[in-house]
Each structure stands twice: as C-alpha cells, then as structure tokens.
Design an enzyme around this catalytic site. Sequence first.
Site, PDB file in Angstrom:
ATOM      1  N   LYS A 191     -26.360 -17.430  -2.668  1.00  0.00           N
ATOM      2  CA  LYS A 191     -25.982 -16.869  -1.380  1.00  0.00           C
ATOM      3  C   LYS A 191     -24.513 -16.459  -1.278  1.00  0.00           C
ATOM      4  O   LYS A 191     -23.634 -17.094  -1.817  1.00  0.00           O
ATOM      5  CB  LYS A 191     -26.277 -17.871  -0.247  1.00  0.00           C
ATOM      6  CG  LYS A 191     -27.739 -18.168  -0.042  1.00  0.00           C
ATOM      7  CD  LYS A 191     -28.546 -16.976   0.408  1.00  0.00           C
ATOM      8  CE  LYS A 191     -28.317 -16.666   1.879  1.00  0.00           C
ATOM      9  NZ  LYS A 191     -28.862 -17.724   2.744  1.00  0.00           N
ATOM     10  N   HIS A 246     -32.630   3.104  17.347  1.00  0.00           N
ATOM     11  CA  HIS A 246     -33.702   2.092  17.325  1.00  0.00           C
ATOM     12  C   HIS A 246     -33.782   1.404  15.958  1.00  0.00           C
ATOM     13  O   HIS A 246     -34.838   0.937  15.561  1.00  0.00           O
ATOM     14  CB  HIS A 246     -35.075   2.700  17.646  1.00  0.00           C
ATOM     15  CG  HIS A 246     -35.062   3.603  18.840  1.00  0.00           C
ATOM     16  ND1 HIS A 246     -35.281   3.157  20.129  1.00  0.00           N
ATOM     17  CD2 HIS A 246     -34.809   4.942  18.950  1.00  0.00           C
ATOM     18  CE1 HIS A 246     -35.190   4.171  20.977  1.00  0.00           C
ATOM     19  NE2 HIS A 246     -34.898   5.266  20.291  1.00  0.00           N
ATOM     20  N   SER A 303     -23.648 -21.017   0.107  1.00  0.00           N
ATOM     21  CA  SER A 303     -24.556 -21.952   0.756  1.00  0.00           C
ATOM     22  C   SER A 303     -24.478 -23.284   0.022  1.00  0.00           C
ATOM     23  O   SER A 303     -24.292 -23.318  -1.191  1.00  0.00           O
ATOM     24  CB  SER A 303     -25.982 -21.397   0.694  1.00  0.00           C
ATOM     25  OG  SER A 303     -26.912 -22.449   0.724  1.00  0.00           O
ATOM     26  N   GLU A 362     -20.788 -13.250  11.444  1.00  0.00           N
ATOM     27  CA  GLU A 362     -21.685 -14.070  12.270  1.00  0.00           C
ATOM     28  C   GLU A 362     -20.895 -14.880  13.295  1.00  0.00           C
ATOM     29  O   GLU A 362     -21.276 -14.984  14.461  1.00  0.00           O
ATOM     30  CB  GLU A 362     -22.501 -15.009  11.388  1.00  0.00           C
ATOM     31  CG  GLU A 362     -23.519 -14.264  10.533  1.00  0.00           C
ATOM     32  CD  GLU A 362     -24.137 -15.190   9.503  1.00  0.00           C
ATOM     33  OE1 GLU A 362     -24.990 -15.999   9.868  1.00  0.00           O
ATOM     34  OE2 GLU A 362     -23.739 -15.115   8.327  1.00  0.00           O
TER      35      GLU A 362
END
Length: 456
Positions: free
Chosen positions: A280, A153, A274, A287
Amino acid sequence: MWKGRFAQETSALVQRYGESVSFDWRLYAHDIAGSIAHSKGLLKAGIITAEEQSRIESGLLTIRAEIEKGAFEFQEALEDVHMNIEAELTKRIGSAGAKLHTARSRNDQIATDVRLYCRSSIDAILILTRAMQAALVECAERGNDAVMPGYTHLQRGQPVLFAHHLLAYVEMLERDSARLTDCRRRLNVMPLGSGALAGSTIIIDREFVAQQLGFDGVTQNSMDAVSDRDFVAELLFVISMIGVHLSRLSEDIILWASSEFAFVTLSDAHTTGSSLMPQKKNPDVAELTRGKSARLIGNLMAMLTLLKGLPMTYNRDLQEDKEPLFDSIDTLSLALEVFTEMVSGMDVNRSRTEAAAADPMLLATDIADYLVNHGVPFRQAHEVIGKLVAYSIAEKKDFGDMSLAEFQSFSTVFESDVKACLNLKTALEARKSIGAPSPQNVASQLARWRQTLTVA
Ligand code: ARG
C-alpha cells in the site's frame, strides 16, 4: 480576583470553567498593541502624563518580550489574557498601570484583539493560498500536454488537458483570496472606545487610536461594536469554503492515485504505508484534508449557532468564539502548507491519462457538432449520435472503424470529412472558445497565472 462588590472568593470550579487564558493567551501581541495605542489615546486626552504613557508602553513591551521567550507565567486565577497582562503591568509599574483601563472595558478590548488577530491571520492565509496556487500552476506546467477525459457524474465526458483540470482549482482559490480580502476590509474597523456597551464619558480620540493600530476607521455604534462577531463567522465561512475546495481536490487526487485510475503519482514523502498490507501507498494527506474540512464546517456552524440567540449586547457566550476560530485558522494553515508540498511532488502519468482519453466516446459531442456545422439542429444531431453510440456499443465497433456508409445510414449529412473530427488532437484544438481547454488557451492561462502569481 474581584474585590469591591464581592465578599466571597470565586469558586475554584467556576474559575476553571470560566477561564480563557489557556487559549486566549495567543492574543497577547494584539492585546499589547491595543493597550499601547489606548495609552496614547489616554495621553492625548490628558488622563495620563507622557511619563506614565512611556512607562506603560515600555512595561508592556517588556512583558511581550517575556511572553515570546516563554518566560511569562499566565495564571488561570487571572482569567484571561487581558487581566494577566494588566495585573503584571500594574505589579511592575504601579499606579500608571492601574490607569490603563480607563475608558475601556474588556468587552471592547477583546473585540479589538480578535479583529487584529483575524486581520493578521488573513494576511498569512493569503500568502499560503497564493503558494498553493503557484504549486498547482507548476504541476499543471509539468503535465501541460497530458490529455485526459473530463468527467461529469464521474463518467467520461469530453477531452481536456490535465493542466485545465488543475487550473480549475487555481480559479477557486483566486475567488477565495478575493473573499479573504473582502472580509479583511470589512473587519478592519476599530471597536475600542465602545467601552462595556455605551462608550465612555471620558472622551478619547478614537480615530487617532485606530490609526495607531492600522484600522481603516472606527465602529459607529457602541452596542453593536462590543457584540458583533459577524467578522468571525464570515472568516470561518471563507475558511470553510477553502476547506471545501481542498476537499474536492483531495477527492480528485485520491481517485487519480488509485490503481484503477493511476493518473498521478504522489511522492513517497507525501504518502504512507499500511501496517498490514506491504504493497500500500496511501494518499493520507488528501484523505486527512477531506476529513479536516468537516471540522472547518463544524466550526462555522458552532459560531453561527453561538450568535443566533444572543440578546444585546456583550454576553459571556462570546468567549466561545475563540477556540473554533483558532482551530480553523490553525487547521487550514497547516492543510494549505502540506497540500502545497504534496502538489509540488505530484506528477501526471501521461500514458494512463492518454489511454483513458483515447476512448472514442469522448468525441461523440464532436460528431454531433459536425452535424450542427452542416445545418442539422442540435437536438436532432444529439439523437442521431445517440443512435450511432448505441450501434457502436452493440456492434463493438469504434467510430474510427466505421465506414462512411455506416455513418450515412444514420444521417445522409455525413461526408468523408467526418473522420477528421475523430482525431483527439484536432478535437482538443477546436475547443478554443474563451475558457475552453484548447492547448493554446491553456498555455495562455498558464502564462497569465504565472504572471499574476509572481507579481503579487
Ligand atoms: N474572555 C472574554 C471573552 O473572550 C473577555 C471579555 C470579558 N468580558 C466580560 N465582561 N466578562 O469574551
């Protein structure tokens, strides 16, 4: 293209709508291999002479070489890869070329080509899958002694080794390889000789042709053979399953690479910046892979939907099987390659995983097991430890800082040796049942995988 029955030319729009050569040209090598094998069958059946067969064969090999060099011009007007190659062959060698399509239809021809294409794609994907497993094993070896929390979880559960977590994915990919191999075995039967749907009155030795093409056997029902694309759906499923596994690993890596977790560092080469935020370092590969797995599943759905309403036997709808199939194979192959590279450049941050694993709550189950080892039924032990956890939270006091008297206020079974099970190292070493993450088990699993992956 069709003379004979037709008085009118095909409309330009219909031609554009129906052509498949813009994508099925990729089947050329398999189409040519199939045609050469078929020509040998025709020779054996006495339909063509040895001289004609050899002209067909060398003509086809020349065309193949030209396609490989990029020197062959496919024409939309000739609709598909089969007609393009056959027309060119006939243009070059004349009547022998015009005999090639005897006892054959494009229906059994395409079914054969697609099987050959799937077979060689499976072989290539198996190699990529293995490389990915090897990269995971190496990454696991580099971080072998790093302890981290195992989660359920997404809540901290029990201590594990980082290597154990990565080896879970090696297991998944092993099942995927077995699925690929199984799918390969089932699809490796030859439909050629099934004709348009009812075979042919000209008898070709199908077993002989199948042997030429490395098939394990021949299909036994001509109607099934020309319309069966189960193997495409099956392969798309296996590809989707691999995609799902990569997507789950992506999700783990995305979490691990976040500042909140900071369990791993990805190499600069496998992350992106970024355009706006200079600090970043984004895990784009993971992804994108999570995203691309959606396409793989979409392609599987397209294939199943394509098949579900088809009456027997061949229907032109089946032409729509190729683009999803090609797309899934291309997408997965690249995903496996780039993922392998990324995992090879991924390192675990021991200080961070160990800080997270130092959470004393990870050992709550171990204290329950202590009570069980002293004769307390597990359900009761679970409740005692639940109360102990509540106490620890309320008093802001770790298990390690509690006195024996405090332990005993929850159960008189506790003795001073309870403290021994509060040690992370011993707790991990105690997890030595088969499949559990004791360092000794993990080391032998790593050795087993090393062995398996290098032998293959
Ligand atoms: N391009 C077709 C396909 O992919 C080849 C078979 C065509 N057969 C036919 N009867 N039109 O399915």
